[in-house]
Design an enzyme around this catalytic site. Structure first.
Site, PDB file in Angstrom:
ATOM      1  N   ARG A 142      86.668 -20.558  39.166  1.00 52.75           N
ATOM      2  CA  ARG A 142      87.934 -19.167  38.673  1.00 52.75           C
ATOM      3  C   ARG A 142      89.268 -18.912  39.074  1.00 52.75           C
ATOM      4  O   ARG A 142      89.589 -18.723  39.666  1.00 52.75           O
ATOM      5  CB  ARG A 142      87.189 -17.801  40.145  1.00 52.75           C
ATOM      6  CG  ARG A 142      85.596 -18.122  40.709  1.00 52.75           C
ATOM      7  CD  ARG A 142      84.378 -17.468  39.695  1.00 52.75           C
ATOM      8  NE  ARG A 142      83.626 -17.121  40.091  1.00 52.75           N
ATOM      9  CZ  ARG A 142      82.028 -17.309  39.525  1.00 52.75           C
ATOM     10  NH1 ARG A 142      82.631 -16.829  38.454  1.00 52.75           N
ATOM     11  NH2 ARG A 142      80.947 -17.628  39.840  1.00 52.75           N
ATOM     12  N   GLU A 183      75.411 -19.128  49.045  1.00 53.76           N
ATOM     13  CA  GLU A 183      75.004 -19.613  47.391  1.00 53.76           C
ATOM     14  C   GLU A 183      74.539 -20.757  47.243  1.00 53.76           C
ATOM     15  O   GLU A 183      75.342 -21.274  46.887  1.00 53.76           O
ATOM     16  CB  GLU A 183      75.897 -19.188  46.712  1.00 53.76           C
ATOM     17  CG  GLU A 183      76.335 -17.843  47.196  1.00 53.76           C
ATOM     18  CD  GLU A 183      77.827 -17.145  46.028  1.00 53.76           C
ATOM     19  OE1 GLU A 183      79.215 -17.899  45.951  1.00 53.76           O
ATOM     20  OE2 GLU A 183      78.205 -15.774  45.738  1.00 53.76           O
ATOM     21  N   ASP A 205      82.175  -8.547  47.423  1.00 53.79           N
ATOM     22  CA  ASP A 205      83.154  -9.872  47.421  1.00 53.79           C
ATOM     23  C   ASP A 205      83.915 -10.020  45.938  1.00 53.79           C
ATOM     24  O   ASP A 205      83.934  -9.743  44.989  1.00 53.79           O
ATOM     25  CB  ASP A 205      82.250 -10.522  46.137  1.00 53.79           C
ATOM     26  CG  ASP A 205      82.517 -12.193  45.602  1.00 53.79           C
ATOM     27  OD1 ASP A 205      83.386 -12.458  46.205  1.00 53.79           O
ATOM     28  OD2 ASP A 205      81.562 -13.137  44.567  1.00 53.79           O
ATOM     29  N   GLU A 251      89.428 -13.060  39.948  1.00 53.35           N
ATOM     30  CA  GLU A 251      88.129 -13.250  39.804  1.00 53.35           C
ATOM     31  C   GLU A 251      87.141 -11.874  38.937  1.00 53.35           C
ATOM     32  O   GLU A 251      86.866 -11.789  37.751  1.00 53.35           O
ATOM     33  CB  GLU A 251      87.455 -13.376  40.564  1.00 53.35           C
ATOM     34  CG  GLU A 251      85.460 -13.815  40.161  1.00 53.35           C
ATOM     35  CD  GLU A 251      84.928 -14.398  41.330  1.00 53.35           C
ATOM     36  OE1 GLU A 251      85.579 -14.590  42.380  1.00 53.35           O
ATOM     37  OE2 GLU A 251      83.834 -14.447  40.824  1.00 53.35           O
TER      38      GLU A 251
HETATM   39  O1  GCW Z   1      83.275 -14.838  43.999  1.00 55.19           O
HETATM   40  C1  GCW Z   1      82.011 -15.809  44.297  1.00 55.19           C
HETATM   41  C2  GCW Z   1      82.299 -16.513  43.313  1.00 55.19           C
HETATM   42  C3  GCW Z   1      82.049 -18.179  43.458  1.00 55.19           C
HETATM   43  C4  GCW Z   1      82.749 -18.378  45.122  1.00 55.19           C
HETATM   44  C5  GCW Z   1      82.395 -17.453  46.070  1.00 55.19           C
HETATM   45  C6  GCW Z   1      82.819 -18.011  47.320  1.00 55.19           C
HETATM   46  C7  GCW Z   1      83.650 -20.361  45.439  1.00 55.19           C
HETATM   47  O2  GCW Z   1      82.212 -15.686  42.286  1.00 55.19           O
HETATM   48  O3  GCW Z   1      82.869 -18.574  43.153  1.00 55.19           O
HETATM   49  O4  GCW Z   1      82.829 -19.897  45.223  1.00 55.19           O
HETATM   50  O5  GCW Z   1      82.276 -16.319  45.989  1.00 55.19           O
HETATM   51  O6  GCW Z   1      83.768 -16.908  47.849  1.00 55.19           O
HETATM   52  O7  GCW Z   1      82.743 -18.661  48.417  1.00 55.19           O
END
Ligand code: GCW
Length: 843
Positions: free
Chosen positions: A179, A302, A383, A411
């Site tokens: 990102r 994730e 997010d 992002e």
């Molecule tokens: O926003 C999401 C992003 C991921 C990121 C994740 C996080 C680093 O798409 O790329 O990973 O959150 O914050 O851990």
């Protein structure tokens, strides 16, 4: 006189690439008039080379030299004439014991400034504070203020960190910087720490000037190899270039490293061999970096490993690291961004909700964490979306301190290819009153530690600068980094006040420059929200691909949990307690009651909390669907004005930055129309409810490429459908065939703006040429993947859709309009449509 004129000319002509950001130390207007009010020498107390007080002395010399053309000498003891004295309070009091009484109380990193008739006293509670004081003084005089003043400044919170999501290797998760839209990592390359860390040092300088005290250099999706002995040596080199600026290094850890790197057969946080392994890591890191800040850990999120793999709690996981850091004084920021993206099922479970995860996982753990654990919480429960309520987890941690995680890298908010000034959004979040125990409980009072009295609290900002000289990929995006530091230091500052400072330091004192940048910046977040996701439905970017272009359909039907639950009649997430996911109930009672009730839920979060028909009336009196349509027209039309506003600055700022920004604003104006049409078309198709103003789906100035006479081009149905006007575009028949699309114009003779909507994929660099009556109007290349820095995409979709406009083109009734597309690589020179617009019209 002659030399002054010459300087003025050169001053304007000097190209600026952005590297110096707001620390340009460019000459202030009428500099020579102020020389008497400035110090003539710098005295540095307790100054060891490589440490902040020494740096402060150097900055004062460079700053006053650049800003005023006055050359200062550096002295150890008091010389004749006016002086700038800089050092720690204790060093100062050692030399002047009687001065102690008159000095204010400073907290860690705080500073005291006293400016009187050219004599400047800069004292820090620690060395870092002294450097902050020097930067503050330089910023004040750079803004043209040389009058006397006294200031005591203490940071609002002790943790003011930056996170970089830099990968060890390009081609890892999301390339060199996950990102990141400003080029490759300034820290890592090819699995190692870069030999040349010049940029890392320059970065630390910028961060110190805005009060940031630590940087986690490697991605939270951490590679275990960061902990090999060789890479630990490399980390020590990063810490070395940070140290002169008082910036400490933090390290992201991979929870499974004992297994992945250490060769153990487990990474169970309660296993003795695992504990010992991590203790060895901490000891080895601190041997090399005695002032290391600590760790950042993303666990069980994730796909990342974590303590829950072994049925241990998140507290067991965080404490494992915390204990190994305690002998060394380090802290651990443990992320609350914990959710399982595999198990959420939208279809089977009306009550499933990713937004619930953080509180579900952390509730009951508040008193289980070691004292050096800080929970790092994203501002919203999902997010980094364009509009989210404040995460309720902030109200559940009263003993354990929290940091709020903000995202400077855009992002979901245009990836620096769209201007979005974020300070107004952050201010709204920080000012939001969560009413814990029915008492005032703003987010800022919680993350300053004032509300609940924790010691370790503050801010973490995901920045993701890269090797691009603009750092973030765009000059204007740097106001966000500046604002982040300023708000972390003092959240009472205003968005416009911060912007004014930044603009002066970055672009100078011209009033028109200020007016234009203020107007664009202050309108940018509302405009972006208007042309992306409204009423709390979330940003609506394609969440499965680059998080950049519009793709409303991508939110639903997958386990990522960013659902909108849009069907033919209704839309929104029911997060009420009585009928929905129960999320509203995670807030303290007053806030829970507000969100539970549709009547008291603010319009801008309506669809975050409620599932309603498209015909639901808002407080404004409009229906949800009409609000969508109107907002998209409004936001995208605001984005068009950014271009004309910026054009007023031609010749008033250096050409390099003027052109760079202009290019991006033109692109943004075009892409905002892609957003408008995609989102409107999508919900029009779903709901079948027409736009009251008849705009959606009706574009009278457009000529669809697939309806033109085609040679070498063929019609292609785009997916998602709403990413193309009329659902189709044209692509060349093969990747070596030149395509032409021709038509006869029916408009009356006159001057028109010709806009071509095309797709610029990251699979090649096609060329397009536009002709009117065989005369070339313009030619361009499909190379936005290099120019914009936003996530590259191989698809024909809302991410790659772009617009090229040629203004004021003379055409006759019956003129032949022709586009010639030359494919390149696997990019088949796609065209969506051409608009023949009466001058100044937008469609
Ligand atoms: O926003 C999401 C992003 C991921 C990121 C994740 C996080 C680093 O798409 O790329 O990973 O959150 O914050 O851990």
């Amino acid at each position: 006189m002659r030399s002054l004129l010459w300087l003025a000319v050169v001053g304007l002509a000097v190209a600026e690439d952005g590297l110096a950001a707001w620390l340009r130390y460019a000459r202030v207007p009428s500099a020579s008039r102020h020389l008497g009010k400035l110090p003539s020498a710098v005295v540095t107390l307790n100054a060891t080379k490589g440490y902040p007080v020494h740096t402060a002395g150097q900055e004062l010399v460079d700053g006053i030299g650049g800003l005023f053309g006055k050359k200062l000498t550096v002295a150890k003891s008091k010389p004749k004439g006016t002086t700038a004295t800089v050092g720690t309070v204790s060093a100062y009091v050692d030399k002047n014991p009687s001065a102690a009484k008159g000095l204010p109380d400073l907290v860690e990193d705080g500073f005291y400034l006293k400016i009187s008739k050219g004599n400047v006293l800069i004292l820090g509670q620690n060395e870092r504070g002294a450097l902050y004081g020097a930067f503050h003084y330089l910023s004040v005089i750079a803004q043209g203020n040389v009058s006397d003043f006294t200031l005591t400044s203490n940071p609002d919170a002790p943790v003011r960190w930056v996170n970089q999501w830099d990968n060890m290797q390009d081609g890892g998760t999301h390339g060199s910087v996950e990102r990141g839209y400003g080029g490759d990592s300034i820290f890592f390359w090819d699995g190692h720490i870069r030999e040349d860390l010049t940029r890392a040092g320059q970065y630390a300088r910028l961060l110190a000037s805005i009060g940031i005290n630590a940087v986690v250099a490697n991605n939270v999706n951490a590679n275990a190899s960061i902990l090999t002995p060789e890479n630990m040596d490399g980390l020590a080199r990063i810490a070395d270039v940070f140290r002169p600026y008082g910036v400490q290094l933090g390290v992201s850890l991979n929870f499974a490293a004992p297994q992945l790197l250490g060769g153990l057969d487990t990474f169970d946080p309660l296993d003795k061999t695992v504990v010992n392994w991590w203790q060895g890591i901490a000891d080895n890191l601190y041997k090399r970096i005695p002032d290391m800040a600590g760790y950042l850990v993303k666990a069980n999120s994730e796909g990342q490993p974590g303590p829950m793999t072994y049925n241990r709690t998140l507290a067991d996981g965080a404490n494992l690291f915390a204990r190994t850091l305690q002998p060394h004084g380090g802290i651990i920021l443990f992320r609350a961004f914990v959710y399982d993206h595999r198990s959420l099922n939208q279809t089977l479970d009306w009550k499933a909700d990713r937004a619930n995860a953080a509180v579900d996982y952390f509730d009951g753990l508040d008193d289980k964490f070691e004292d050096n654990v800080v929970i790092q919480i994203k501002y919203g429960p999902i997010d980094f979306q364009v509009r989210e309520p404040v995460s309720p987890l902030f109200t559940h941690l009263r003993r354990t301190g929290a940091t709020v995680e903000l995202q400077i890298t855009q992002e979901y908010l245009g990836q620096q290819a769209h201007v979005v000034y974020l300070a107004p959004m952050w201010k709204e979040l920080l000012d939001f009153d969560l009413r814990v125990d029915n008492k005032p409980s703003t987010l800022k009072s919680i993350v300053s530690g004032k509300r609940f009295g924790q010691k370790l609290t503050g801010y973490a900002g995901v920045v993701n600068v890269g090797t691009n000289t603009t750092w973030l990929g765009s000059h204007l995006a740097m106001s966000n980094l500046y604002a982040y530091g300023k708000l972390a230091w003092d959240p009472e500052q205003t968005s416009t006040g911060i912007l004014k400072e930044w603009t002066t330091l970055t672009f100078g004192h011209d009033k028109l420059v200020h007016d234009v940048i203020t107007k664009i910046s202050m309108e940018s977040w509302p405009a972006y929200e208007d042309y992306s996701g409204n009423l709390g439905i979330q940003t609506l970017t394609d969440i499965l691909l680059g998080h950049y272009g519009p793709n409303p359909g991508s939110q639903d039907g997958n386990p990522w949990g960013q659902w909108t639950r849009a069907d033919n009649d209704t839309i929104g997430m029911d997060r009420t307690v009585w009928n929905g996911t129960g999320f509203a109930g995670q807030y303290p009672p007053e806030i829970a009651a507000m969100y539970e009730n549709i009547e008291t839920t603010p319009d801008n979060l309506l669809l975050w909390f409620h599932h309603v028909p498209y015909t639901q009336k808002l407080k404004s009196g409009k229906t949800v669907i009409q609000h969508f349509y109107d907002a998209h027209y409004k936001g995208s039309s605001t984005a068009q004005t950014f271009v004309t506003l910026w054009e007023k600055l031609k010749g008033r700022i250096d050409k390099e930055r003027y052109e760079h920004v202009l290019f991006r604003l033109i692109y943004q104006a075009g892409h905002s129309l892609v957003w408008r049409d995609s989102v409107n078309q999508f919900y029009f198709n779903k709901s079948g409810i027409p736009d009251e103003l008849g705009r959606v789906g009706n574009h009278k100035y457009r000529i669809e490429a697939e309806k033109m006479e085609l040679k070498g081009y063929k019609s292609y149905r785009v997916s998602p459908f709403e990413a193309a006007s009329g659902y189709h575009c044209v692509v060349t028949e093969t990747n070596s065939t030149v395509g032409t699309a021709t038509t006869k114009l029916k408009v009356p003779s006159g001057k028109y703006d010709l806009a071509v909507n095309y797709y610029d994929m990251a699979l090649g660099n096609s060329t397009w040429e536009l002709f009117v009556d065989r005369k070339l109007v313009g030619k361009w290349k499909g190379d936005l993947e290099y120019e914009l820095g936003r996530a590259p995409s191989p698809y024909i979709d809302g991410q790659t859709a772009a617009r090229k406009t040629f203004r004021g083109v003379r055409v006759k009734k019956g003129s032949e309009l022709k586009v010639v597309g030359r494919p390149d690589g696997l990019e088949p020179a796609p065209i969506d449509y051409i608009s023949v617009l009466p001058e100044g019209t937008v469609d």
